[in-house]
Design a protein around this motif. Structure first.
Motif, PDB file in Angstrom:
ATOM      1  N   ARG A 220       0.794  -1.352  -0.055  1.00 61.09           N
ATOM      2  CA  ARG A 220      -0.003  -0.084  -0.014  1.00 61.09           C
ATOM      3  C   ARG A 220       0.888   1.374  -0.083  1.00 61.09           C
ATOM      4  NH1 ARG A 220      -5.311  -1.321   3.812  1.00 61.09           N
ATOM      5  NH2 ARG A 220      -6.175  -2.794   2.405  1.00 61.09           N
ATOM      6  N   ASP A 221       2.185   1.180   0.187  1.00 62.95           N
ATOM      7  CA  ASP A 221       2.931   2.262   0.057  1.00 62.95           C
ATOM      8  C   ASP A 221       2.838   2.788  -1.565  1.00 62.95           C
ATOM      9  OD1 ASP A 221       4.497   4.408   0.514  1.00 62.95           O
ATOM     10  OD2 ASP A 221       6.307   3.288   0.839  1.00 62.95           O
ATOM     11  N   TYR A 222       3.120   4.231  -1.624  1.00 64.05           N
ATOM     12  CA  TYR A 222       2.893   4.697  -3.067  1.00 64.05           C
ATOM     13  C   TYR A 222       3.646   5.834  -3.090  1.00 64.05           C
ATOM     14  CZ  TYR A 222      -0.396   8.195  -0.978  1.00 64.05           C
ATOM     15  OH  TYR A 222      -0.831   9.015  -0.422  1.00 64.05           O
ATOM     16  N   PHE A 223       3.749   6.386  -4.528  1.00 60.65           N
ATOM     17  CA  PHE A 223       4.042   7.612  -5.109  1.00 60.65           C
ATOM     18  C   PHE A 223       3.483   8.108  -6.076  1.00 60.65           C
ATOM     19  CE2 PHE A 223       6.296   4.927  -8.131  1.00 60.65           C
ATOM     20  CZ  PHE A 223       6.582   5.645  -9.352  1.00 60.65           C
ATOM     21  N   TRP A 224       3.703   9.710  -6.412  1.00 61.97           N
ATOM     22  CA  TRP A 224       2.966  10.238  -7.478  1.00 61.97           C
ATOM     23  C   TRP A 224       3.757  10.476  -8.348  1.00 61.97           C
ATOM     24  CZ3 TRP A 224      -1.897  10.813  -6.192  1.00 61.97           C
ATOM     25  CH2 TRP A 224      -2.248  11.057  -4.816  1.00 61.97           C
TER      26      TRP A 224
END
Length: 322
Positions: A206-210
């Motif tokens: 569930r970690d993410y980046f834009w």
């Protein structure tokens, strides 16, 4: 973040004959014979758009608009209006020369369907939204068209990711004058993907980046690449942001008021952005094989007293699978 401001809208269609698969959640995903997938649903906005209010910590749907008439299919799109003083809900439209118009004192949204293409106009009146020039760490008005992907496409399965759009700046008027501070004030629009760890067995699940693909920024004719942590306001996500340079995507500048077009495989840029995030200390519990496309948005973010409008059409995001 003070020097860039996250912004959303995308759609997809393919020239080949599609097949449709019904997902466990009931969504229909279109898969083509040449292993391509239309990632965005309802490219013509046929099924309406849910409107979200002004508080990003409480993203409740407050109404639904149907520019082309109500259907029995649930909307795929939402419009977020974070930090806005003038919020639309289920406002009734007017029609002018076949253009469907929704508007209030602070915003105007238009839809024009011609053949198989829908042109969307997004306008924000910063001169009405602001009572005084924005200060450091203050929120700013948004008008973001967004869509979440119920069945994320994993990066490890993608060979190419083609992004296409046509856009034209209608106007951008400065009402700041001598109060302008380039680190605090602009009006800008960027197509953004949220790239998230979708592997439940990964420590970084569930970690993410834009990942951002810029169209327009009032401050710059040519927008430079930018990479940093998302900061600059109380509800900032504090996740890594990577924006590519505008000249990686199209020639010329939207400042000239002409239509610009993009038709580009952004997959190599996306992989490079993930590697850069890890070099900067983000996403340490994730690998590239864990990551998938989870959502998108496109629209105005206006951290300054500007009136601005844009036209968008022929928007597509298409994944070619390995």
């Amino acid at each position: 973040m003070e020097n860039n401001f996250i912004a959303l809208i995308i759609m997809a269609s393919m020239a080949c004959s599609p097949k449709q698969a019904v997902k466990p959640n009931g969504d229909i995903q279109t898969i083509h014979d040449n292993k391509t997938i239309e990632i965005i649903k309802d490219s013509s906005f046929t099924n309406g758009i849910q409107m979200i209010g002004a508080n990003s910590s409480q993203p409740d749907v407050i109404g639904t608009i149907y520019p082309f008439g109500k259907t029995s299919t649930a909307p795929s799109w939402k419009i977020a209006q974070w930090a806005s003083r003038f919020v639309m809900n289920d406002d009734k439209p007017s029609v002018h020369n076949d253009t469907v118009v929704y508007m209030n004192e602070g915003k105007r949204i238009t839809f024009l369907k011609q053949g198989g293409s829908t042109t969307v106009g997004l306008e924000v009146k910063g001169s009405k939204e602001y009572l005084s020039p924005r200060k450091s760490n203050e929120s700013w008005p948004h008008l973001l068209m967004e869509q979440s992907f119920a069945d994320p496409v994993n990066l490890k399965d993608i060979k190419a990711l083609n992004y296409a759009i046509a856009a034209k700046l209608m106007y951008a008027k400065d009402h700041l004058g001598s109060a302008f501070n380039k680190d605090l004030h602009t009006t800008q629009i960027t197509f953004i993907l949220s790239v998230q760890n979708t592997n439940k067995n990964s420590p970084g699940y569930r970690d993410y980046f834009w990942f951002g693909l810029p169209l327009y920024d009032y401050r710059y004719r040519d927008i430079a690449a930018y990479a940093a942590q998302d900061l600059g306001k109380e509800d900032a996500t504090k996740k890594f942001i990577s924006f590519v340079a505008s000249n990686e995507l199209f020639s010329g500048s939207m400042h000239d008021g002409n239509w610009i077009t993009i038709n580009k495989d952004i997959y190599p840029l996306l992989v490079s952005a993930f590697k850069l995030a890890q070099q900067r200390g983000f996403l340490k519990g994730s690998t590239i094989d864990d990551m998938g496309l989870s959502s998108t948005n496109l629209g105005w973010e206006v951290p300054g007293t500007y009136d601005s409008g844009i036209l968008l059409k022929d928007l597509k995001l298409t994944a070619t699978l390995k």
